[in-house]
Each structure stands twice: as structure tokens, then as C-alpha cells.
Design a protein around this motif. Structure first.
Motif, PDB file in Angstrom:
ATOM      1  N   TYR A  44       0.799  -1.221   0.000  1.00  0.00           N
ATOM      2  CA  TYR A  44       0.000   0.000   0.000  1.00  0.00           C
ATOM      3  C   TYR A  44       0.834   1.274   0.000  1.00  0.00           C
ATOM      4  O   TYR A  44       1.912   1.332   0.552  1.00  0.00           O
ATOM      5  CB  TYR A  44      -0.896   0.043   1.258  1.00  0.00           C
ATOM      6  N   GLU A  45       0.248   2.330  -0.580  1.00  0.00           N
ATOM      7  CA  GLU A  45       0.725   3.688  -0.381  1.00  0.00           C
ATOM      8  C   GLU A  45      -0.080   4.177   0.819  1.00  0.00           C
ATOM      9  O   GLU A  45      -1.310   4.132   0.810  1.00  0.00           O
ATOM     10  CB  GLU A  45       0.418   4.530  -1.624  1.00  0.00           C
ATOM     11  N   ASN A  56      -3.943   4.986   1.158  1.00  0.00           N
ATOM     12  CA  ASN A  56      -4.317   5.889   0.065  1.00  0.00           C
ATOM     13  C   ASN A  56      -4.518   5.161  -1.252  1.00  0.00           C
ATOM     14  O   ASN A  56      -5.376   5.533  -2.044  1.00  0.00           O
ATOM     15  CB  ASN A  56      -3.252   6.973  -0.116  1.00  0.00           C
ATOM     16  N   GLU A  57      -3.698   4.119  -1.474  1.00  0.00           N
ATOM     17  CA  GLU A  57      -3.763   3.411  -2.746  1.00  0.00           C
ATOM     18  C   GLU A  57      -3.011   2.089  -2.639  1.00  0.00           C
ATOM     19  O   GLU A  57      -2.097   1.953  -1.832  1.00  0.00           O
ATOM     20  CB  GLU A  57      -3.105   4.276  -3.824  1.00  0.00           C
ATOM     21  N   LYS A  59      -0.300  -0.062  -4.140  1.00  0.00           N
ATOM     22  CA  LYS A  59       0.825   0.164  -5.052  1.00  0.00           C
ATOM     23  C   LYS A  59       1.397  -1.137  -5.602  1.00  0.00           C
ATOM     24  O   LYS A  59       2.079  -1.138  -6.609  1.00  0.00           O
ATOM     25  CB  LYS A  59       1.921   0.984  -4.384  1.00  0.00           C
ATOM     26  N   ASN A  82     -11.616   4.841  -3.603  1.00  0.00           N
ATOM     27  CA  ASN A  82     -11.015   4.232  -4.788  1.00  0.00           C
ATOM     28  C   ASN A  82      -9.622   3.654  -4.573  1.00  0.00           C
ATOM     29  O   ASN A  82      -8.900   3.417  -5.532  1.00  0.00           O
ATOM     30  CB  ASN A  82     -10.993   5.230  -5.953  1.00  0.00           C
ATOM     31  N   ALA A  83      -9.216   3.429  -3.341  1.00  0.00           N
ATOM     32  CA  ALA A  83      -7.887   2.873  -3.072  1.00  0.00           C
ATOM     33  C   ALA A  83      -7.709   1.494  -3.714  1.00  0.00           C
ATOM     34  O   ALA A  83      -6.617   1.136  -4.133  1.00  0.00           O
ATOM     35  CB  ALA A  83      -7.638   2.781  -1.568  1.00  0.00           C
ATOM     36  N   SER A  85      -9.694   0.457  -6.378  1.00  0.00           N
ATOM     37  CA  SER A  85     -10.489   0.474  -7.610  1.00  0.00           C
ATOM     38  C   SER A  85      -9.829  -0.235  -8.785  1.00  0.00           C
ATOM     39  O   SER A  85     -10.513  -0.740  -9.664  1.00  0.00           O
ATOM     40  CB  SER A  85     -10.831   1.912  -7.997  1.00  0.00           C
ATOM     41  N   HIS A  86      -8.525  -0.297  -8.841  1.00  0.00           N
ATOM     42  CA  HIS A  86      -7.835  -0.937  -9.964  1.00  0.00           C
ATOM     43  C   HIS A  86      -7.403  -2.378  -9.657  1.00  0.00           C
ATOM     44  O   HIS A  86      -6.626  -2.955 -10.394  1.00  0.00           O
ATOM     45  CB  HIS A  86      -6.641  -0.093 -10.405  1.00  0.00           C
TER      46      HIS A  86
END
Length: 101
Positions: A44-45, A56-57, A59, A82-83, A85-86
Motif C-alpha cells: 500500500y501507499e 491511500n492506494e 501500489k 477508490n484505493a 479500484s484498480h
């Protein structure tokens, strides 16, 4: 069912604080060694907050996608919109009790 944030194995017993597969133990954030903390948070970020950690996201999508199920560490108090979402290949995310947003 709960998933271990370290190895993602399912923990069938509720209230268990030690993983039967990898021996991960839920400790307060202050009790974790730097190595343990970075291992848990490496995909993670993130940023530290006054009362925990905010994701936050993602990674390292591959690390999480290989697991399929993700256990968010118990000291995470926030996850950004949206952390994840991808992350197409994650089938389940186990959220900690102390999550506020």
C-alpha cells in the motif's frame, strides 16, 4: 470469516489474534517492529494519522491479486476512496473493526 493480513489464510475462529499458519500476531502499532509494520504495509501507499494509518492506494497490485482475499491490518483506521479500484482480481477484503472511513 477473517483473513490474515500477512499471509491471507482464512482464520475460521473468531477472536483469534495469532494466525495458525504464519504466526502473525495482532499487536498494537507501537508493539510492531519496523520490519513487521513494513511487511504488512508493503502493498500500500499509506500515511500515518493521529490514531492509526490511512491507506491511500494499492501500489503492489500483484502481491494482493495473487492472494485473492485481503486482510487489512487491524491498525488501519481509514481507506481512501477508490484505493482498491484498480484491483480486479481481489475477491474479498476483510476490514478491521476500528475502520472509520
Amino acid at each position: 470469516m477473517k483473513f490474515c493480513p500477512m499471509c491471507a489464510s482464512s482464520q475460521s475462529e473468531t477472536g483469534v489474534t495469532v494466525c495458525k499458519w504464519c504466526d502473525y500476531e495482532e499487536k498494537s502499532i507501537e508493539e510492531l517492529s519496523k520490519t513487521e509494520f513494513y511487511e504488512l504495509m508493503s502493498p500500500y501507499e499509506y500515511e500515518m494519522t493521529s490514531d492509526g494509518v490511512r491507506i491511500n492506494e494499492v501500489k503492489n497490485i500483484r502481491a494482493l491479486s495473487l492472494r485473492g482475499s485481503v486482510g487489512i491490518p487491524h491498525f488501519v483506521t481509514e481507506i481512501a476512496d477508490n484505493a482498491f479500484s484498480h484491483c480486479k482480481f481481489i475477491s474479498r477484503i476483510d476490514l478491521p473493526r476500528g475502520l472509520r472511513s
